[in-house]
Write a protein that holds these residues in place. Sequence first.
Motif, PDB file in Angstrom:
ATOM      1  N   SER A  34       0.822  -1.202   0.000  1.00  0.00           N
ATOM      2  CA  SER A  34       0.000   0.000   0.000  1.00  0.00           C
ATOM      3  C   SER A  34       0.858   1.253   0.000  1.00  0.00           C
ATOM      4  O   SER A  34       2.031   1.230   0.391  1.00  0.00           O
ATOM      5  CB  SER A  34      -0.929   0.010   1.219  1.00  0.00           C
ATOM      6  N   ARG A  35       0.264   2.358  -0.419  1.00  0.00           N
ATOM      7  CA  ARG A  35       0.996   3.627  -0.410  1.00  0.00           C
ATOM      8  C   ARG A  35       1.396   4.010   1.013  1.00  0.00           C
ATOM      9  O   ARG A  35       2.467   4.586   1.221  1.00  0.00           O
ATOM     10  CB  ARG A  35       0.144   4.726  -1.052  1.00  0.00           C
ATOM     11  N   LEU A  36       0.552   3.678   1.968  1.00  0.00           N
ATOM     12  CA  LEU A  36       0.907   3.930   3.365  1.00  0.00           C
ATOM     13  C   LEU A  36       2.167   3.154   3.734  1.00  0.00           C
ATOM     14  O   LEU A  36       3.095   3.712   4.341  1.00  0.00           O
ATOM     15  CB  LEU A  36      -0.248   3.514   4.284  1.00  0.00           C
ATOM     16  N   ALA A  37       2.208   1.885   3.372  1.00  0.00           N
ATOM     17  CA  ALA A  37       3.389   1.065   3.687  1.00  0.00           C
ATOM     18  C   ALA A  37       4.636   1.617   3.012  1.00  0.00           C
ATOM     19  O   ALA A  37       5.722   1.632   3.605  1.00  0.00           O
ATOM     20  CB  ALA A  37       3.146  -0.378   3.251  1.00  0.00           C
ATOM     21  N   GLN A  38       4.498   2.083   1.790  1.00  0.00           N
ATOM     22  CA  GLN A  38       5.642   2.649   1.073  1.00  0.00           C
ATOM     23  C   GLN A  38       6.172   3.890   1.783  1.00  0.00           C
ATOM     24  O   GLN A  38       7.384   4.059   1.952  1.00  0.00           O
ATOM     25  CB  GLN A  38       5.226   3.004  -0.357  1.00  0.00           C
ATOM     26  N   ARG A  39       5.249   4.768   2.197  1.00  0.00           N
ATOM     27  CA  ARG A  39       5.673   5.989   2.898  1.00  0.00           C
ATOM     28  C   ARG A  39       6.339   5.652   4.225  1.00  0.00           C
ATOM     29  O   ARG A  39       7.292   6.330   4.645  1.00  0.00           O
ATOM     30  CB  ARG A  39       4.466   6.912   3.122  1.00  0.00           C
ATOM     31  N   LEU A  40       5.843   4.610   4.889  1.00  0.00           N
ATOM     32  CA  LEU A  40       6.442   4.204   6.163  1.00  0.00           C
ATOM     33  C   LEU A  40       7.872   3.704   5.965  1.00  0.00           C
ATOM     34  O   LEU A  40       8.774   4.051   6.732  1.00  0.00           O
ATOM     35  CB  LEU A  40       5.589   3.105   6.805  1.00  0.00           C
ATOM     36  N   ILE A  41       8.076   2.887   4.940  1.00  0.00           N
ATOM     37  CA  ILE A  41       9.408   2.338   4.682  1.00  0.00           C
ATOM     38  C   ILE A  41      10.410   3.443   4.384  1.00  0.00           C
ATOM     39  O   ILE A  41      11.497   3.505   4.972  1.00  0.00           O
ATOM     40  CB  ILE A  41       9.358   1.318   3.530  1.00  0.00           C
ATOM     41  N   PHE A  42      10.040   4.356   3.455  1.00  0.00           N
ATOM     42  CA  PHE A  42      10.990   5.396   3.045  1.00  0.00           C
ATOM     43  C   PHE A  42      11.056   6.559   4.028  1.00  0.00           C
ATOM     44  O   PHE A  42      12.010   7.338   3.991  1.00  0.00           O
ATOM     45  CB  PHE A  42      10.643   5.887   1.640  1.00  0.00           C
ATOM     46  N   GLY A  43      10.082   6.656   4.896  1.00  0.00           N
ATOM     47  CA  GLY A  43      10.116   7.700   5.907  1.00  0.00           C
ATOM     48  C   GLY A  43      10.883   7.308   7.152  1.00  0.00           C
ATOM     49  O   GLY A  43      11.182   8.156   8.001  1.00  0.00           O
ATOM     50  N   ASN A  44      11.214   6.020   7.266  1.00  0.00           N
ATOM     51  CA  ASN A  44      11.882   5.518   8.474  1.00  0.00           C
ATOM     52  C   ASN A  44      12.974   4.516   8.104  1.00  0.00           C
ATOM     53  O   ASN A  44      12.996   3.391   8.583  1.00  0.00           O
ATOM     54  CB  ASN A  44      10.860   4.842   9.389  1.00  0.00           C
ATOM     55  N   THR A  45      13.909   4.922   7.252  1.00  0.00           N
ATOM     56  CA  THR A  45      14.926   3.991   6.775  1.00  0.00           C
ATOM     57  C   THR A  45      16.180   4.034   7.635  1.00  0.00           C
ATOM     58  O   THR A  45      16.352   4.904   8.498  1.00  0.00           O
ATOM     59  CB  THR A  45      15.349   4.290   5.320  1.00  0.00           C
ATOM     60  N   ASN A  46      17.078   3.105   7.348  1.00  0.00           N
ATOM     61  CA  ASN A  46      18.388   3.088   7.999  1.00  0.00           C
ATOM     62  C   ASN A  46      19.235   4.292   7.586  1.00  0.00           C
ATOM     63  O   ASN A  46      20.304   4.536   8.153  1.00  0.00           O
ATOM     64  CB  ASN A  46      19.134   1.791   7.685  1.00  0.00           C
ATOM     65  N   TYR A  47      18.768   5.079   6.611  1.00  0.00           N
ATOM     66  CA  TYR A  47      19.431   6.316   6.205  1.00  0.00           C
ATOM     67  C   TYR A  47      18.555   7.539   6.500  1.00  0.00           C
ATOM     68  O   TYR A  47      18.774   8.611   5.935  1.00  0.00           O
ATOM     69  CB  TYR A  47      19.778   6.280   4.714  1.00  0.00           C
ATOM     70  N   GLY A  48      17.577   7.369   7.353  1.00  0.00           N
ATOM     71  CA  GLY A  48      16.710   8.485   7.699  1.00  0.00           C
ATOM     72  C   GLY A  48      15.497   8.577   6.786  1.00  0.00           C
ATOM     73  O   GLY A  48      15.136   7.631   6.078  1.00  0.00           O
ATOM     74  N   ASP A  49      14.861   9.737   6.786  1.00  0.00           N
ATOM     75  CA  ASP A  49      13.653   9.979   6.003  1.00  0.00           C
ATOM     76  C   ASP A  49      14.034  10.348   4.570  1.00  0.00           C
ATOM     77  O   ASP A  49      14.624  11.411   4.326  1.00  0.00           O
ATOM     78  CB  ASP A  49      12.849  11.105   6.649  1.00  0.00           C
TER      79      ASP A  49
END
Length: 326
Positions: free
Chosen positions: A228-243
Amino acid sequence: MVYTYGVTHGSVLKLSDDILFQAECYHYLFDAAIKLHHLGLDWSTPDHGPIQNVKGFSSINSMIKRVATKAGTVESDFKLQPYPRCVVLDIEGTTTPISFVTDVLFPYARDNVGRHLSATYDSAETQDDIKLLRSQVEDDLKQGVLGAVPIPLEDPGKEKVIASLVANVEAMIKADRKITALKQLQGHIWRTGFENNELEGVVFDDVPEALEKWHALGIKVYIYSSGSRLAQRLIFGNTNYGDLRKYLSGFFDTAVGYKRETRSYVEITESLGVDKPSDILFVTDVYQEATAAKAAGLEVVLSIRPGNSPLPENHGFKTINSFLEI
């Protein structure tokens, strides 16, 4: 008086953008070469003597090749290779290791679906999730899908409803089904995990640098995933390299269509408003997705990452091991 393109009386204009300065220098050299050519002089010789081969503007073409090659924009056959206007990225096996999805995200959703449904059962969001799941399970039962079990009505109590929902969701996750009902619920479960710092998104080491580079060049980057788009935003908003969301222009999920269907990429092309489909570069690790995107006219490269499934022999697509190769 000494002149340095755009600078007089020995003053030095400090340009904050090195790329702009180089472009101006190349433009100056190009204009100078043309003027020398009009005078019958060869810019490429030390003494600017007479042109030895005027046919085909060989000296001018040579200058174009040397200047543009230095700028990193051409191949050896002089053909300019402009950057795409848009880049559309897959997630699993492209920006992110497959193992993060299969060994972290999926188990988290599976292990927490019951807890999530119990804690949020009466919310409008969860009731919408349950409605979607009911509809999907009804279709699955009609088609004899393995693992589908009936979901009782509210009368027996929410405990029995939740138990049946858990059984269906576990079967869907096990089968790795790319369906909206499952992906929407998973996104809501993962949101809790990210909010509680129980989850952290993972991207390959080259991804942040590439996203930053494309962003600086004005290239719009989008994500297209079955999640889902929500899941995508969560992944890229909280990565091992930051947002990393500041580098992304939008997200597509299965609402636009399934990733192995050509029509999905036609829809994306129309949504992005490009002049032609080939203005979009799609990067994926899945051959069937690449084939569908190519049929829609997109430029496509296949991503080769550790843990990805082998590609078919003679697949006919360009491949990369890192986004920095693009």
